[in-house]
Each structure stands twice: as structure tokens, then as C-alpha cells.
Design an enzyme around this catalytic site. Sequence first.
Site, PDB file in Angstrom:
ATOM      1  N   CYS A  13       0.871  -1.181   0.000  1.00  0.00           N
ATOM      2  CA  CYS A  13       0.000   0.000   0.000  1.00  0.00           C
ATOM      3  C   CYS A  13       0.908   1.231   0.000  1.00  0.00           C
ATOM      4  CB  CYS A  13      -0.980  -0.027   1.175  1.00  0.00           C
ATOM      5  SG  CYS A  13      -0.197  -0.053   2.803  1.00  0.00           S
ATOM      6  N   ASN A  16       2.335   1.398   4.308  1.00  0.00           N
ATOM      7  CA  ASN A  16       2.625   0.109   4.985  1.00  0.00           C
ATOM      8  C   ASN A  16       2.341   0.185   6.486  1.00  0.00           C
ATOM      9  OD1 ASN A  16       5.487  -2.110   5.538  1.00  0.00           O
ATOM     10  ND2 ASN A  16       3.398  -2.673   5.086  1.00  0.00           N
ATOM     11  N   ARG A  19      -3.275  -0.703   5.458  1.00  0.00           N
ATOM     12  CA  ARG A  19      -3.885  -1.791   4.687  1.00  0.00           C
ATOM     13  C   ARG A  19      -2.977  -2.995   4.487  1.00  0.00           C
ATOM     14  NH1 ARG A  19      -5.141   1.972  -0.270  1.00  0.00           N
ATOM     15  NH2 ARG A  19      -3.265   2.912   0.635  1.00  0.00           N
ATOM     16  N   SER A  20      -1.740  -2.777   4.000  1.00  0.00           N
ATOM     17  CA  SER A  20      -0.925  -3.954   3.672  1.00  0.00           C
ATOM     18  C   SER A  20      -0.488  -4.746   4.911  1.00  0.00           C
ATOM     19  CB  SER A  20       0.258  -3.600   2.764  1.00  0.00           C
ATOM     20  OG  SER A  20       1.105  -2.643   3.337  1.00  0.00           O
ATOM     21  N   ASP A 129      -8.006   3.709   0.976  1.00  0.00           N
ATOM     22  CA  ASP A 129      -7.102   4.160   2.033  1.00  0.00           C
ATOM     23  C   ASP A 129      -7.923   4.655   3.236  1.00  0.00           C
ATOM     24  OD1 ASP A 129      -5.250   5.388   3.606  1.00  0.00           O
ATOM     25  OD2 ASP A 129      -4.323   6.549   1.997  1.00  0.00           O
TER      26      ASP A 129
HETATM   27  P1  4NP Z   1      -1.739   2.778   4.091  1.00  0.00           P
HETATM   28  O1  4NP Z   1      -2.394   4.139   4.670  1.00  0.00           O
HETATM   29  O2  4NP Z   1      -1.212   3.118   2.713  1.00  0.00           O
HETATM   30  O3  4NP Z   1      -2.902   1.836   4.021  1.00  0.00           O
HETATM   31  O4  4NP Z   1      -0.669   2.358   5.061  1.00  0.00           O
HETATM   32  C1  4NP Z   1      -1.693   5.339   4.742  1.00  0.00           C
HETATM   33  C2  4NP Z   1      -0.819   5.574   5.783  1.00  0.00           C
HETATM   34  C3  4NP Z   1      -0.158   6.778   5.868  1.00  0.00           C
HETATM   35  C4  4NP Z   1      -0.368   7.747   4.920  1.00  0.00           C
HETATM   36  C5  4NP Z   1      -1.230   7.513   3.868  1.00  0.00           C
HETATM   37  C6  4NP Z   1      -1.890   6.299   3.773  1.00  0.00           C
HETATM   38  N1  4NP Z   1       0.283   8.996   5.024  1.00  0.00           N
HETATM   39  O5  4NP Z   1       0.005   9.865   4.184  1.00  0.00           O
HETATM   40  O6  4NP Z   1       1.123   9.181   5.908  1.00  0.00           O
END
Ligand code: 4NP
Length: 172
Positions: A13, A16, A19-20, A129
Site C-alpha cells: 500500500c 505500509n 492496509r498492507s 485508504d
Molecule cells: P496505508 O495508509 O497506505 O494503508 O498504510 C496510509 C498511511 C499513511 C499515509 C497515507 C496512507 N500517510 O500519508 O502518511
Amino acid sequence: MNEKPVKSILFVCLGNICRSPLAEGVFRAVLAERGVEAEFVVDSAGTGGWHAGSAPDPRSIAIAAQYGVDITAQQARKVVPADFERFDLILGMDRSNVDDLKASAPAKAAGRVELFLGHATGRTRDVPDPYYGGDDGFAAVYRMIREASEALADRLASRESALRSGQASSTT
Ligand code: 4NP
């Protein structure tokens, strides 16, 4: 078509942390329920490295724990070039993850990059997300990941048996 059985899977994702890590933990749990965990290498990573070294988001930890899956030992990391050699299948959670992965994959590995839900269920849908949303978003993401993990395990098992029977008939 790649004629080797899929034995290593990387879930990807953006960060990390949401989701992942859930996909890694839930897919491992599905493999364990089926008694085939030892046959697979499963990992997760992010296309971005902002959270490298961090534990999963507390909301991902909480929803996983609610279903008996412990993801607390995971640590975020960024996708590295060696991942494209090491993993048979690289599954992005959403289409922008897949686009980013394909843009950085060497040509010979691009075919191993797929959309998680599309590959597992045949339906071209993103795992959205949930980072900026509430707990409901994490519950919905958990359900999507659980269903897709079951479907992926089914798919890998039927592919493996098709390859085995193909090998059996070609050697007789
Ligand atoms: P992930 O979610 O891709 O599912 O781990 C996110 C975690 C952090 C951020 C964006 C999406 N961020 O912008 O910091």
C-alpha cells in the site's frame, strides 16, 4: 503465463501501516487455518517510506485483534528493488499503488504486479485508504481484505493443483 506455483507474495500500500499490514496478517491467518502457512513467504511494504520502522496503525492493530489476528510485530518498510526479484506476486491495495509499482518494476517483473482485489476476486476494486477516516473505514477494509484473502488462497490452491495435474500428465 507463469508456469511456476506462486510461493511468495508481497502486499503493498502507500504507507505500509494501515492496509498492507492487515493483508499480510489476515492472509497469513488464512494460510494457517488451511495448514499451508509453511509453504509461503508473505510480507508487506509501502511505496512510500515515511513510516519506515513504525508498527502498524493502532486502528489496524485493533481491528485485526478483534478477529484474533496479531499484527503488532510488523514494522513498516519501503518497497526495495530486490522485492521485484524475490516475490512471485506483488499485490497493490489500490490502482495508484499498482501504477507506482509498475513504474518502478523492471520489465520482466511487471507481470507479477497486480491489484489485490482484482487478482483475488476478479472484481477490479480498490481497498480504499482508511488513514484519514474513522474506525468504520478500518472495519470495511478488514472485511474486504478477509474476503479477498480467502479468495486468493482458493485461487492459489486450484492453480497449484492444476499445475500438478499438468505435470503429472506430461510425465506419464
Ligand atoms: P496505508 O495508509 O497506505 O494503508 O498504510 C496510509 C498511511 C499513511 C499515509 C497515507 C496512507 N500517510 O500519508 O502518511
